[in-house]
Design an enzyme around this catalytic site. Sequence first.
Site, PDB file in Angstrom:
ATOM      1  N   HIS A 123       0.817  -1.220   0.000  1.00 12.89           N
ATOM      2  CA  HIS A 123       0.000   0.000   0.000  1.00 12.89           C
ATOM      3  C   HIS A 123       0.851   1.270   0.000  1.00 12.89           C
ATOM      4  CE1 HIS A 123      -3.831  -2.158   1.668  1.00 12.89           C
ATOM      5  NE2 HIS A 123      -3.222  -2.834   0.694  1.00 12.89           N
ATOM      6  N   GLU A 179     -13.070   2.611  -4.707  1.00 15.50           N
ATOM      7  CA  GLU A 179     -13.761   3.900  -4.796  1.00 15.50           C
ATOM      8  C   GLU A 179     -13.193   4.787  -5.890  1.00 15.50           C
ATOM      9  OE1 GLU A 179     -14.817   4.377  -0.025  1.00 15.50           O
ATOM     10  OE2 GLU A 179     -13.586   5.877  -1.027  1.00 15.50           O
TER      11      GLU A 179
END
Length: 369
Positions: A146, A238
Amino acid sequence: MKYLLALFLAVLSMTPSAQTVAYRVETVTGGLEHPWSLAFLPDGRMLVTERPGRLRVVEPGPDGRLQLRPEPVAGVPPVLARGQAGLFDVLLDPDFANNRRLFLSFAHGTPEANHLRVVSARLDGNELKDLRPIFTSQPAKSDTQHFGGRMAWLPDGTLIFGMGDGNLERTDAQRLHTHLGKFMRIRPDGTVPADNPFIKRDGALPEIFSTGHRNPQGVVVVNGVIYAHEHGSRGGDELNRLTPGANYGWPITTGGVDYTFARITPYRSLPGITPPLTEWTPSIAPAGMAWYDGPLFPAWRGSLLVAALAERSVRRVPMGSDGTPGPQDVLFKELGERIRDVRMGPDGAVYLLTDNEQGRVLRVVPASP
């Protein structure tokens, strides 16, 4: 059962449109190891980053066709390449034709203590010179997940880029003393603009532009509007419209669940949290993103193109004049490839990077002239 019902409804709501555009896909070049990002040089050449830490040039060969230069660009700084860590984005300076400067984002440090770093450098022939670190995330994090790393220019000449939450202490995405789980905004020399939203907040890192992000993987600026997307966990990917100081919810709101199917939070929305423009559940694993307004595909004009790793596709997301996403198309699934990046080229064609050990640059053009 509630999760399965929500999943079913989400799939129905995200059914792609039936619009068909005829195209053909050409291979520009192969021989790339996990290519990550693509940039077009003013002279018709291309730059491609490879996640293991190489910057490559695609240029015309003796026959005039584009081919991969055998020697990587020299002078790339040391890169931590393990897991999801590696060399990420390449972005040209807006005045590249005159100053030859470019910007790279990459994982820096060791598996036990690493950072997202952004540097600028000058491209001189096949070498980077005058290398300048302009951002190093704080504090150091452990593990190699990440990182985010996508970058874009804002109209005022400042640089915006995202960083993931590190996938360890996910609530750091809500804390202002760390860069984890944030978008940042800086000047090209690394200094902080005086109008950044948290610059006067005690204990806040001044580079922070927005909060509550899990793992941003795409950012595009369209007429001053910032669109960004990020990976959810199991579902909850998203697409967001970024505004200064906004909180996008991770991990206190999400449409996804954990990889173990455990609940992350009971909330899909909360007061003070900016909801996504659209959400992908099941996850498509969004990667690069581009804005298409070229002449070759009139039906795709005014759309965001979202590369998808898990779905092995590109999602076309038409954007209304009010910024509302319309019905989506799923493109290029017939390739069966994880798509890491998507770009609109100077010629109006769509360019793709395939994410594997024998990665390729692909060019998409209309099926007939």
